[in-house]
Design a protein around this motif. Structure first.
Motif, mmCIF file in Angstrom:
data_model
loop_
_atom_site.group_PDB
_atom_site.id
_atom_site.type_symbol
_atom_site.label_atom_id
_atom_site.label_comp_id
_atom_site.label_asym_id
_atom_site.label_seq_id
_atom_site.Cartn_x
_atom_site.Cartn_y
_atom_site.Cartn_z
ATOM 1 N N PRO A 50 0.830 -1.201 0.000
ATOM 2 C CA PRO A 50 0.000 0.000 0.000
ATOM 3 C C PRO A 50 0.865 1.251 0.000
ATOM 4 C CG PRO A 50 0.072 -0.953 2.173
ATOM 5 C CD PRO A 50 0.890 -1.847 1.299
ATOM 6 N N VAL B 25 0.310 3.767 1.515
ATOM 7 C CA VAL B 25 0.294 4.361 2.849
ATOM 8 C C VAL B 25 1.649 4.245 3.530
ATOM 9 C CG1 VAL B 25 -0.670 4.035 5.140
ATOM 10 C CG2 VAL B 25 -2.152 3.957 3.177
ATOM 11 N N LEU B 26 2.335 3.111 3.279
ATOM 12 C CA LEU B 26 3.606 2.887 3.960
ATOM 13 C C LEU B 26 4.692 3.809 3.441
ATOM 14 C CD1 LEU B 26 3.697 -0.962 4.271
ATOM 15 C CD2 LEU B 26 3.275 0.740 6.015
ATOM 16 N N ALA B 27 4.542 4.243 2.201
ATOM 17 C CA ALA B 27 5.598 5.064 1.607
ATOM 18 C C ALA B 27 5.235 6.544 1.608
ATOM 19 C CB ALA B 27 5.888 4.587 0.198
ATOM 20 N N LEU B 28 4.276 6.927 2.462
ATOM 21 C CA LEU B 28 3.795 8.317 2.443
ATOM 22 C C LEU B 28 4.930 9.318 2.627
ATOM 23 C CD1 LEU B 28 0.439 8.439 4.403
ATOM 24 C CD2 LEU B 28 0.869 8.929 2.015
#
Lengths: 519, 296
Positions: B132, B134-137
């Motif tokens: 996702p 999200v983890l690399a935001l």
């Protein structure tokens, strides 16, 4: 058609030229590694254009580049940042931090009062003059000048700046101008901050507060790459690359710090420091149980409805199907805040009803257990239709005669469920359940829009709440609260990456076995 | 299937009906509630489900019109909702178009051409789409922050960078389109090749027209995905005028400033078209979702 082909060649040429331009820009910005990478990409495009053997990659490359740019690169960045000290206190690169120290100035004498006067002529592009009054009665003024742009940087050139003339402003200067009040000054502040004025003897004066101006000379001067001299006391300031700060002679760290590699420090902090490990453990445990419980709940509910709606004796099945699907069709960014409002402790409809019926007002956002129950409820509401639709598809594939045989043997619905339905859909369902687990593991949207992690634990150093998932925990560390610690957030993200990678691997195995089972 | 109804079965059917109706009522109550709230005057909770007095003040505010009450006090719209809807549409259309173009060409190569590294790349893409964003935001934020130094319109707070960030989802679309292409027999393209068409020509003029349904599905999937995405948009956009609807609608329900009624009207205004789209597309959506992840 030929035109299209030539057009594509042209597009490719344009892309190559564009990449070359970007590469050159990067080189000018001293980002040689990135410049090389972009140059490599340009070379690849040229290669693709002319090689017949690589023809297939012409089609694949654009999509692949997008995947590399926006999935692989961020993943690599995340892992990389996890080994640095990137945070709001260490935001800048070494060069920028050094530059800021070198720009720092210090004033020797007392300041003077500043009055800014706007020329009455040509209000569209106004010109200004200044009047300076010292506390000792000394006065300076200037001719009309244009304000510098806010983006301009202060040049160290000693001859730069608006020339000042001795004495008070002559009368005709006052008559044609209008003195600006504090409010107008605030509006012009960004421009005034880069304004430099030069006295007849060549000293530079700059704004020191809204109405004051003072002479300012540089505080530091560079010796070599890692050393500056503090001009005030002549002592050496040294760059501490391990900690990412400049230190003065007595060892005190100067603001601002800079980004630097710190090795495993972030991981040591997470796993070695009780103050970090303990909340991390709590969040991890809640994340796993949230994802597990939610997957099981949505699956159980979805399967129940799927089985119920595939029962021919039930009338009006398609109407039920649409009604039960509806929660899935409402976008999450709408439905989650709706629940946030409905569950609101003082104003929400749910507590209103509970108060009327039972005289209780549960604190959905202040009690940890209730908050977790609410998060689970809301997400089950959001997720069961998906499972229902999936299960319905899979149920269709089960041969009808199995149920007829079991009916002849006198089996009830429960026996059917556990002996026929579940075993048969378990295999194709398994990878989807793993995917659902992984998605809920990282369900930032739900937490960010519903509880923002509330209620917060009161006994931790990092801000973290009872409903925070690992994803929202890192989000808070990185973006929400005071000391934005990007590096720590990336380190936690990296740990989650490993977990998700394991899940993805498991999923791939299921996927492969499901595929071979189908063949 | 003709079945004899025993009396125990009749009871079971009735019980099931009762349960289903009860569940549907509970499940749809929040949605009914939000309609009622949007029509109630004032920004407070409470009041009956069917409002005694219907007021369109929240709808006027959501549409960007000011409201004047009986005392002559003017309430300006609290947020630029129409601007947000426009922003969302802009980002979603750009990213859907880019996604479509990229996934269609890539999927063509994966479905029709045999080349070294094909299997490996496909598996890698399948794996990568499970991660996702999200983890690399933080990384996405850092990349666009840096990119903005060199190319200002691709920096933070820009719709172009947001749309580009969304094209990372192309991996799962490639799988979807590839599957569809493989279901089309290659004979027609071969016939075109015999008639002297180049590979690109047979792709554009023969295969693409046959694949129109899946092209529509990919476009809508990418469009809806971009419309409802929250985390990346919340990190990349700051200015109130630049926000997308998903980020902006959150501003209505801050504890200090609780615009419940205004939120309800905005939610309905923005959510209804998307919901209708979801319902119309559900059959294909589900097929696409089974191949990809789940709703976030």
């Amino acid at each position: 058609m030929r035109a299209v082909t030539w057009g594509l060649h042209g597009l490719n040429l344009a892309a190559v030229l564009g990449l070359l331009f970007i590469s050159q820009q990067l080189l000018r910005a001293h980002e040689s590694l990135w410049a090389m990478a972009v140059l490599g990409a340009a070379g690849l495009l040229v290669l693709l254009q002319f090689s017949r053997r690589l023809q297939a990659w012409r089609y694949v490359m654009p999509g692949l580049l997008a995947v590399i740019m926006f999935i692989v690169l961020p993943m690599g960045f995340t892992l990389g940042i996890g080994f640095t000290n990137y945070s709001s206190a260490h935001l800048l690169s070494f060069e920028r931090a050094t530059g800021i120290l070198l720009q720092r100035t210090e004033s020797e004498g007392l300041g003077m009062d500043l009055a800014l006067l706007r020329d009455r002529a040509n209000p569209a592009q106004p010109r200004y003059r200044v009047q300076l009054m010292g506390d000792d009665g000394q006065a300076w003024h200037s001719d009309l000048f244009d304000l510098p742009k806010a983006a301009d940087t202060i040049t160290p050139d000693p001859k730069a700046g608006v020339p000042l003339l001795a004495g008070e402003l002559p009368a005709e200067g006052l008559a044609t101008t209008q003195r600006l009040d504090g409010r107008a000054l605030v509006e012009l502040l960004p421009q005034l901050q880069v304004l430099v004025m030069r006295t007849p003897e060549g000293r530079q004066w700059r704004l020191s507060s809204l109405h004051r101006i003072s002479d300012q000379s540089p505080r530091y001067v560079a010796v070599d790459d890692d050393h500056l001299t503090d001009l005030r006391d002549g002592r050496l300031v040294t760059a501490d690359h391990a900690a990412g700060v400049w230190r003065n002679a007595s060892g005190r760290a100067l603001e601002p710090g800079f980004r630097t590699g710190v090795g495993l420090a972030n991981y040591v902090r997470i796993f070695g420091d009780r103050q970090f490990l303990e909340p991390f453990g709590r969040v991890f445990a809640w994340t796993v149980s949230f994802a597990t419980l939610n997957t099981l709940l949505t699956f159980a509910l979805g399967l129940f409805f799927a089985v119920a709606l595939s029962w021919p004796a039930l009338k009006g099945r398609s109407a039920y199907r649409i009604a039960l699907f509806l929660p899935y069709a409402v976008p999450a960014f709408i439905s989650i805040p709706v629940f946030r409002g409905l569950f609101n402790e003082n104003l929400g409809e749910i507590n209103l009803v509970l108060d009327l019926l039972f005289g209780v007002r549960p604190g959905w956002f202040s009690d940890a257990t209730l908050a977790r129950a609410m998060v689970l409820t809301v997400n089950t509401w959001l997720g069961y239709p998906y499972m229902m639709i999936l299960a319905m598809g899979l149920l269709k594939a089960i041969p009808e005669d199995l149920y007829e045989a079991s009916a002849l043997a006198g089996a009830g619905p429960l026996t059917n469920l556990f002996r026929i339905t579940l075993p048969l859909i378990a295999r194709p369902m398994a990878p989807l359940l793993v995917a659902s687990f992984a998605a809920n593991f990282n369900n930032l949207t739900l937490i960010a829009l519903l509880t923002e992690g509330a209620p917060d634990y009161l006994d931790t150093v990092v801000p973290v709440g009872a409903t925070d998932l690992l994803a929202s925990y890192t989000y808070r560390i990185a973006f929400n609260d005071g000391g934005q610690n990007y590096a720590l957030a990336c380190a936690i993200s990296s740990i989650v990456f490993v977990i998700v990678a394991l899940l993805a691997y498991v999923n791939l195995r299921f996927f492969a076995s499901a595929k071979s089972a189908r063949r | 299937m003709a079945m004899v109804m025993t009396s125990s079965q009749r009871w079971r059917v009735l019980a099931l009906h009762a349960f289903l109706i009860a569940f549907v009522v509970i499940s749809l109550l929040p949605l009914v509630m939000i309609v009622s709230i949007s029509l109630r005057p004032g920004n407070f909770a409470g009041g009956s489900l069917i409002p005694k007095e219907i007021s369109f003040e929240h709808w006027r505010l959501a549409l960007g019109l000011s409201v004047v009450d009986a005392q002559g006090n003017v309430t300006p719209p609290p947020f630029p909702v129409l601007q947000w809807i426009f922003n969302s549409l802009k980002v979603a259309i750009i990213s859907a178009a880019v996604c479509l173009a990229l996934s269609v060409t890539s999927a063509y190569a994966f479905a029709r051409l045999r080349f070294a590294g094909r299997e490996g790349t496909l598996t890698a893409m399948l794996l990568l789409q499970m991660f996702p964003s999200v983890l690399a935001l933080v990384a996405i934020y850092a990349i666009f922050d840096r990119l903005g130094d060199w190319v200002p319109w691709l920096g933070l707070n820009s719709h172009w960078s947001l749309a580009l960030a969304y094209t990372g989802a192309v991996a799962q679309h490639i799988w979807l389109v590839k599957g569809y292409f493989e279901s089309i027999p290659p004979d027609l393209e071969e016939a075109a090749a015999v008639d002297g068409a180049s590979r690109w020509q047979s792709f554009v003029m023969v295969l693409l027209p046959l694949a129109k349904p899946v092209l529509a599905v990919v476009f809508v999937l990418a469009f809806l995905g971009a419309m409802i995405e929250y985390p990346v948009a919340s990190v990349l956009l700051h200015d109130e005028q630049q926000l997308t609807l998903a980020v902006g609608s959150r501003l209505f329900l801050f504890n200090q400033r609780y615009l419940w009624g205004d939120f309800a009207a905005t939610a309905l205004l923005a959510g209804l078209p998307l919901t209708l789209m979801f319902l119309l597309m559900q059959r294909w959506l589900v097929a696409g979702l089974t191949a990809g992840g789940v709703k976030e």
